[in-house]
Design a protein around this motif. Structure first.
Motif, PDB file in Angstrom:
ATOM      1  N   HIS A   6      -9.727   8.938  -2.229  1.00  0.00           N
ATOM      2  CA  HIS A   6      -9.240   9.818  -3.308  1.00  0.00           C
ATOM      3  C   HIS A   6     -10.158   9.772  -4.528  1.00  0.00           C
ATOM      4  O   HIS A   6      -9.710   9.639  -5.675  1.00  0.00           O
ATOM      5  CB  HIS A   6      -7.801   9.464  -3.707  1.00  0.00           C
ATOM      6  N   GLU A  62       1.386   6.620   6.897  1.00  0.00           N
ATOM      7  CA  GLU A  62       1.802   7.283   5.652  1.00  0.00           C
ATOM      8  C   GLU A  62       0.721   7.207   4.578  1.00  0.00           C
ATOM      9  O   GLU A  62       0.632   8.086   3.723  1.00  0.00           O
ATOM     10  CB  GLU A  62       3.109   6.676   5.139  1.00  0.00           C
ATOM     11  N   VAL A  63      -0.087   6.154   4.615  1.00  0.00           N
ATOM     12  CA  VAL A  63      -1.186   6.038   3.651  1.00  0.00           C
ATOM     13  C   VAL A  63      -2.554   6.134   4.331  1.00  0.00           C
ATOM     14  O   VAL A  63      -3.550   6.491   3.705  1.00  0.00           O
ATOM     15  CB  VAL A  63      -1.098   4.725   2.840  1.00  0.00           C
ATOM     16  N   ALA A 118       0.829  -1.211   0.000  1.00  0.00           N
ATOM     17  CA  ALA A 118       0.000   0.000   0.000  1.00  0.00           C
ATOM     18  C   ALA A 118       0.863   1.260   0.000  1.00  0.00           C
ATOM     19  O   ALA A 118       0.571   2.227  -0.715  1.00  0.00           O
ATOM     20  CB  ALA A 118      -0.929  -0.008   1.210  1.00  0.00           C
ATOM     21  N   LYS A 119       1.941   1.240   0.779  1.00  0.00           N
ATOM     22  CA  LYS A 119       2.843   2.394   0.803  1.00  0.00           C
ATOM     23  C   LYS A 119       3.550   2.560  -0.534  1.00  0.00           C
ATOM     24  O   LYS A 119       3.762   3.677  -1.015  1.00  0.00           O
ATOM     25  CB  LYS A 119       3.854   2.222   1.933  1.00  0.00           C
ATOM     26  N   GLU A 120       3.880   1.436  -1.156  1.00  0.00           N
ATOM     27  CA  GLU A 120       4.543   1.468  -2.465  1.00  0.00           C
ATOM     28  C   GLU A 120       3.641   2.085  -3.529  1.00  0.00           C
ATOM     29  O   GLU A 120       4.089   2.896  -4.349  1.00  0.00           O
ATOM     30  CB  GLU A 120       4.930   0.037  -2.857  1.00  0.00           C
ATOM     31  N   VAL A 121       2.360   1.707  -3.534  1.00  0.00           N
ATOM     32  CA  VAL A 121       1.430   2.188  -4.570  1.00  0.00           C
ATOM     33  C   VAL A 121       0.637   3.414  -4.120  1.00  0.00           C
ATOM     34  O   VAL A 121      -0.198   3.932  -4.861  1.00  0.00           O
ATOM     35  CB  VAL A 121       0.458   1.066  -5.013  1.00  0.00           C
ATOM     36  N   LYS A 122       0.891   3.837  -2.865  1.00  0.00           N
ATOM     37  CA  LYS A 122       0.272   5.059  -2.321  1.00  0.00           C
ATOM     38  C   LYS A 122      -1.255   4.984  -2.314  1.00  0.00           C
ATOM     39  O   LYS A 122      -1.946   5.881  -2.789  1.00  0.00           O
ATOM     40  CB  LYS A 122       0.762   6.296  -3.079  1.00  0.00           C
ATOM     41  N   LYS A 123      -1.768   3.880  -1.759  1.00  0.00           N
ATOM     42  CA  LYS A 123      -3.216   3.715  -1.598  1.00  0.00           C
ATOM     43  C   LYS A 123      -3.525   3.400  -0.135  1.00  0.00           C
ATOM     44  O   LYS A 123      -2.723   2.769   0.558  1.00  0.00           O
ATOM     45  CB  LYS A 123      -3.739   2.596  -2.496  1.00  0.00           C
ATOM     46  N   PRO A 124      -4.681   3.837   0.344  1.00  0.00           N
ATOM     47  CA  PRO A 124      -5.075   3.540   1.728  1.00  0.00           C
ATOM     48  C   PRO A 124      -5.347   2.057   1.923  1.00  0.00           C
ATOM     49  O   PRO A 124      -5.500   1.314   0.947  1.00  0.00           O
ATOM     50  CB  PRO A 124      -6.352   4.368   1.924  1.00  0.00           C
TER      51      PRO A 124
END
Length: 255
Positions: free
Chosen positions: A253, A147-148, A118-124
């Motif tokens: 988002h 972070e997400v 999730a942090k890699e792809v920037k999704k909650p």
């Protein structure tokens, strides 16, 4: 307008009348739905639903009860699917100590890997937590999940746990159980949580709210969750619907 933040409309319990169920949701004011794909079997049909209906989005992840079945190939598959424009979250992921289907150490490992994804792809992330409150909070802290951020799906913990989760950039989501007469502790938690951190969901076909408790749940019934939450918060139904809509669109988002 309502946002059902957690549904399983691709479940086999809807095979006979899925289109009618989705139409009833629209007829009852539901404007957005996030549907969950949680293993090899449910992820493809979850994506198909999201591609078919403009107002349905997808969250994809590996459910903790299925953790022992997940391998690196599955993780790579998930990573590739995260580029799909209808995928808005990684989930549902987490820990489940109620059902003894996957060893706890494997659940934790798979949970950590998906937080990293999730942090890699920037999704909650959408969290499944059953009888694992402290371990969930500890792993979220250790893996810097703030972070997400994300959603504590179908929250069943204490106010103290809720506060720790909100401090880590998480929203608290409630479903049908807040309408149950015997859910006194849960209702007290709802009263404590600020409006700008609340979400509503059905988890259909499960956790059916009153007055349909005991029958199959469906997305249209999210209005009963909203009504119950509005009453507990002491606000008008329309305000509760508006705020939870804004909260959901913000965390996922969605513009």
């Amino acid at each position: 307008m309502l946002f059902d933040t957690h549904a399983h409309l691709n479940d086999e319990k809807f095979n006979d009348d899925r289109d009618e169920v989705i139409q009833r949701a629209l007829d009852n004011g539901v404007r957005y739905i996030v549907n969950i794909g949680y293993n090899r079997e449910t992820i493809p049909s979850c994506l198909e639903l999201a591609e078919t209906f403009p107002f349905i989005y997808a969250a994809l992840g590996w459910h903790p009860t299925e953790a022992k079945e997940m391998n690196e190939e599955d993780l790579d598959w998930l990573r590739n699917l995260m580029t799909h424009d209808k995928v808005v979250a990684v989930g549902e992921i987490g820990l489940d100590y109620y059902w003894d289907y996957s060893p706890q150490d494997i659940q934790k490992e798979v949970f950590r890997k998906q937080i990293a994804l999730a942090k890699e792809v920037k999704k909650p992330i959408v969290i499944h937590n059953r009888d694992a409150h402290q371990d969930i909070v500890d792993i979220l802290k250790e893996e810097k999940a703030y972070e997400v951020g994300g959603i504590m799906h179908c929250f069943s913990g204490s106010w103290e746990i809720a506060k720790m989760c909100m401090d880590m950039n998480f929203y608290i989501s409630f479903g049908g159980p807040i309408t149950f007469k015997n859910a006194r502790k849960l209702k007290e938690v709802v009263k404590e949580i600020p409006l700008d951190r609340l979400l509503i969901e059905t988890d259909c076909p499960y956790l059916t709210p009153e007055p349909y408790r005991g029958k199959r749940n469906e997305t249209a019934y999210v209005k009963y969750v909203a009504e119950g939450m509005a009453q507990l918060k002491g606000v008008e139904y329309e305000e509760l619907a508006k705020v939870t809509m804004e909260n959901a669109k913000k965390i996922f988002h969605i513009r």
